[in-house]
Design a protein around this motif. Structure first.
Motif, PDB file in Angstrom:
ATOM      1  N   ALA A  24     -41.015   9.902  42.094  1.00  0.00           N
ATOM      2  CA  ALA A  24     -41.124  11.002  43.049  1.00  0.00           C
ATOM      3  C   ALA A  24     -40.105  12.087  42.724  1.00  0.00           C
ATOM      4  O   ALA A  24     -39.000  11.796  42.260  1.00  0.00           O
ATOM      5  CB  ALA A  24     -40.904  10.487  44.463  1.00  0.00           C
ATOM      6  N   GLY A  61     -42.201   4.395  44.798  1.00  0.00           N
ATOM      7  CA  GLY A  61     -41.285   5.225  44.038  1.00  0.00           C
ATOM      8  C   GLY A  61     -39.893   5.136  44.626  1.00  0.00           C
ATOM      9  O   GLY A  61     -39.658   4.487  45.653  1.00  0.00           O
ATOM     10  N   CYS A  68     -45.506  13.028  42.791  1.00  0.00           N
ATOM     11  CA  CYS A  68     -45.344  11.604  42.497  1.00  0.00           C
ATOM     12  C   CYS A  68     -46.167  11.302  41.257  1.00  0.00           C
ATOM     13  O   CYS A  68     -47.395  11.316  41.304  1.00  0.00           O
ATOM     14  CB  CYS A  68     -45.804  10.759  43.673  1.00  0.00           C
ATOM     15  SG  CYS A  68     -45.707   8.980  43.385  1.00  0.00           S
ATOM     16  N   CYS A 102     -43.225   7.843  47.742  1.00  0.00           N
ATOM     17  CA  CYS A 102     -44.640   7.703  47.435  1.00  0.00           C
ATOM     18  C   CYS A 102     -44.927   6.239  47.127  1.00  0.00           C
ATOM     19  O   CYS A 102     -44.029   5.481  46.750  1.00  0.00           O
ATOM     20  CB  CYS A 102     -45.057   8.598  46.270  1.00  0.00           C
ATOM     21  SG  CYS A 102     -44.262   8.260  44.701  1.00  0.00           S
TER      22      CYS A 102
END
Length: 125
Positions: free
Chosen positions: A5, A116, A21, A95
């Motif tokens: 991200a 992420g 992302c 994300c």
């Protein structure tokens, strides 16, 4: 699947930011890509999600009409365009990817298999 991200930062209230992302590895079994956010001492909350192979999008009530989730399959990247930002949007944004397999609630954190590292969004008043 690995997720990276980016795009967070400091913005004044009313401003805009776009988060990205980027996914690496095989995305052939990704069902949903989602964004969640978290502030210190609180649970991670759903923000937005979309199906990786279709047009469906989902939003938390608090961001409807202000945030837009989109994707670029060729780049394996999902975006979160955030407009009309408010101080209460300040959070670390994560994300996540939800893999195929039966019905999944796109707004439920427990459905997501890969995450992420988070990117900080700070909205000043």
């Amino acid at each position: 699947v690995q997720l990276q991200a980016s795009g967070g930062g400091l913005v004044q209230a009313g401003g805009s930011l776009r988060l990205s992302c980027a996914a690496s590895g095989s995305t052939s079994r990704v069902h949903h890509m989602g964004w969640f956010r978290q502030t210190p001492g609180k649970a991670r909350d759903f923000v937005a999600a979309m199906t990786w192979g279709g047009p469906s999008t989902y939003y938390a009530d608090s961001v409807k009409g202000r945030f837009t989730i989109s994707r670029d399959n060729a780049k394996k990247t999902v975006y979160l365009q955030m407009n009309s930002l408010k101080p209460e949007d300040t959070a670390v944004y994560y994300c996540a990817a939800d893999m195929l397999g039966g019905y999944h609630d796109p707004g439920a954190m427990y459905e997501y298999d890969y995450w992420g590292q988070g990117t900080l969004v700070t909205v000043s008043s």
